[in-house]
Design a protein around this motif. Sequence first.
Motif, short mmCIF file in Angstrom:
data_model
loop_
_atom_site.label_atom_id
_atom_site.label_comp_id
_atom_site.label_asym_id
_atom_site.label_seq_id
_atom_site.Cartn_x
_atom_site.Cartn_y
_atom_site.Cartn_z
N GLU A 1 0.85 -1.25 -0.17
CA GLU A 1 -0.05 -0.06 0.09
C GLU A 1 0.87 1.20 0.03
O GLU A 1 1.83 1.30 0.65
CB GLU A 1 -0.96 0.08 1.28
CG GLU A 1 -1.81 0.99 1.27
CD GLU A 1 -2.95 1.01 2.35
OE1 GLU A 1 -2.63 -0.02 3.20
OE2 GLU A 1 -3.75 1.80 2.71
N ASN B 1 -9.54 2.09 0.24
CA ASN B 1 -8.38 2.91 -0.34
C ASN B 1 -8.86 4.25 -0.94
O ASN B 1 -8.02 5.41 -0.77
CB ASN B 1 -7.82 2.12 -1.50
CG ASN B 1 -7.20 0.72 -1.06
OD1 ASN B 1 -7.33 -0.31 -1.48
ND2 ASN B 1 -6.10 0.86 -0.04
N GLU C 1 -3.25 0.12 -3.44
CA GLU C 1 -2.30 -1.06 -3.47
C GLU C 1 -1.65 -1.40 -4.61
O GLU C 1 -2.15 -1.46 -5.88
CB GLU C 1 -3.51 -2.08 -3.05
CG GLU C 1 -4.27 -1.98 -2.05
CD GLU C 1 -3.83 -2.37 -0.69
OE1 GLU C 1 -3.03 -3.25 -0.63
OE2 GLU C 1 -4.50 -2.28 0.29
#
Length: 137
Positions: free
Chosen positions: A44, A87, A94
């Motif tokens: 990440e 995210n 990622e």
Amino acid sequence: MKNLGSCLCKQVTFEVDKFQGSIGHCHCKMCQKFHGAAFSTFVETNRADLTWLSGEELLKEYSADNDSIRTFCACCGSSLLFQSKYNRSEDTVEIALAAFDKLEPVHPDAHIYTESKADWFDINDKLPQFKRYRATE
Ligand SMILES: [Zn+2]
Ligand SMILES: [Zn+2]
């Protein structure tokens, strides 16, 4: 140090200043299909720390039913990015760890989504295993 990555055909290249968070081996069915492999490994980073060096116009996105988006090279099909709703809200992304050509030392620390692990693959390391996502999240 800069981490440098590329797709298989090398037209898409990128650099990442620094990583954040933990690195898991994901055994979910979607990662298996998308990578053509027993599992995927993603690292990440903050969106702002990822810079495309070339080939950004070749990036294609696949949006799945669960609201995740996977980014790949339209020429060679290499899996590059994964983004969940989480995210996107955190402005992180990622990145497929195997796409890196130059990489600082990293240490994957868990297997996740082992409930769908491929029968033909045995986990032989000592890393913790989670049936779905990490228990702490
Ligand atoms: Zn490519
Ligand atoms: Zn997965």
